[in-house]
Design an enzyme around this catalytic site. Sequence first.
Site, mmCIF file in Angstrom:
data_model
loop_
_atom_site.group_PDB
_atom_site.id
_atom_site.type_symbol
_atom_site.label_atom_id
_atom_site.label_comp_id
_atom_site.label_asym_id
_atom_site.label_seq_id
_atom_site.Cartn_x
_atom_site.Cartn_y
_atom_site.Cartn_z
ATOM 1 N N SER A 97 6.500 -2.853 -7.692
ATOM 2 C CA SER A 97 6.352 -4.265 -7.355
ATOM 3 C C SER A 97 6.333 -5.160 -8.602
ATOM 4 O O SER A 97 7.320 -5.246 -9.320
ATOM 5 C CB SER A 97 5.093 -4.456 -6.506
ATOM 6 O OG SER A 97 5.066 -5.715 -5.901
ATOM 7 N N LYS A 125 9.967 -0.918 -5.255
ATOM 8 C CA LYS A 125 9.452 -1.891 -4.279
ATOM 9 C C LYS A 125 9.938 -3.275 -4.699
ATOM 10 O O LYS A 125 9.345 -3.933 -5.538
ATOM 11 C CB LYS A 125 7.928 -1.863 -4.205
ATOM 12 C CG LYS A 125 7.351 -2.843 -3.179
ATOM 13 C CD LYS A 125 5.835 -2.726 -3.127
ATOM 14 C CE LYS A 125 5.252 -3.672 -2.068
ATOM 15 N NZ LYS A 125 5.353 -5.084 -2.453
ATOM 16 N N GLN A 163 5.472 -10.200 -0.797
ATOM 17 C CA GLN A 163 4.606 -10.477 0.354
ATOM 18 C C GLN A 163 3.859 -11.799 0.190
ATOM 19 O O GLN A 163 3.591 -12.233 -0.931
ATOM 20 C CB GLN A 163 3.572 -9.352 0.544
ATOM 21 C CG GLN A 163 4.122 -8.097 1.192
ATOM 22 C CD GLN A 163 5.004 -7.323 0.259
ATOM 23 O OE1 GLN A 163 4.672 -7.102 -0.892
ATOM 24 N NE2 GLN A 163 6.168 -6.920 0.750
#
Length: 459
Positions: A279, A304, A308
């Site tokens: 991420s 990833k 979000q």
Amino acid sequence: MVILVSIFLLNPLTYGHVNAADEKIPDEIYFLLQMENFLRTNYVNDIDDLELLRGAIKGMVESLNDPYSEYYTPSEFKEFLESTSGNFGGIGVVITLKDKYITVVSVLSGSPAEKAGIKPGDRIVEIDGSDITGLSTAEVTKRIKGDIGTKVNIGVIRDGETLRFEVERDIIKINPVESTVLGKGIGYIKINEFNENTVENLDNTLDAFKKSGVLGIVLDLRNNPGGYLDQAVEVAKRFVPKGPIVNIVSKDGKTQSYTSDSEPSPFSLVVLVNGGSASASEILAGAIKDRKAGYLVGERTFGKGMVQRTLSLGALGGIKLTTAYYTTPNGTNINKTGIIPDVVVEADKSNPMKDFIPISTEKTLSYGNIGLEVLGVQQRLKFLNLLNAQPDGVFGPRTLEAVKTLQKQAGLPVTGIVDSNFYKALNDAIIKKLSSKEDIQLRKAIDILEEMLKNKHAA
């Protein structure tokens, strides 16, 4: 992960009495209203309106089949926000389970615990007058945490004496940055996550490095699961010169680009990554690689590439929803593929203990015993280079000598008997040996950095 907190308040069952003839209500919504009415009318017990809505929201989020989108109850949402922000109400102690006691490992400087007089090594036995014997570290941590300004009473054992402290909780800020100067002009920085305190602590470290004459940095992002996007971008600005850092692409195709306006970094840079780098850490690694601001060393990252957003639902809890994906400066979408380092170095994943016989730490062994338990102990003593014979399951003279040697090294009574204290010493010795194995990825990063500094100096 992008933390955008919104407040969305619902009046439970606002639409419960809408007439089915209303053409504005789709059939699917009308069916849900009928189901709600059916449950309310026929379920044998009382129905909690909020729980009914929470269940419906959870079902909707789970139906997306997205591993990164989640529904949280109010308490879960609070814990999630605390864990990602790195800030919470507490007293500032790090604890662990040691010798069956919850023991204080360290006390944060300037924390309420330090001001109250709690010290490393204290064994916590009471919280607010209740005996906490047998509770896990997670359960004890939950009891110690609380709202800022509230008080908690901590009872500890120190040097055989029971002491009690009243501690007022305050905001505790987790520092996710570890650093050290390795010598030869090289500094080491490990970022464990990107929380609200990352950039502040990184800047302090970089300032200290400059004063210490550090010229090159090993930036360790291994096993960093990510965190706040803005923090990752700000960290990137410390190393990546003017130009793109990351592109965020939303559902409608619109792209928001984050850029650096910094001058080239004064530090030569090598970044460590592995399969646990995900991420936000991949955003930083991708920017450094694409912009050639440093070299990546290690293993392929997690992959990833999604962003979000969090949404607070008030009394209903909250959700974390995937709302966009990102690309690196070169336009690469790394989702499910990860980033391949410039120099691939596989970590040593061998487990020298994988074939060892399991042992029970409850069983006492002594000279003359025979069996698998003895064999398991011998295997471990052999691994520690204390047993000068092949393990055979017989507790003979050489095994006795090895047991006594470990007892002497651990400061235990030299009895030659394998008991609970011996098992603990044996486990501690094994952990120490395993942790002392050379980090071959770090070694390679240092070698590359030394060569970079050598070439830079020659130029």
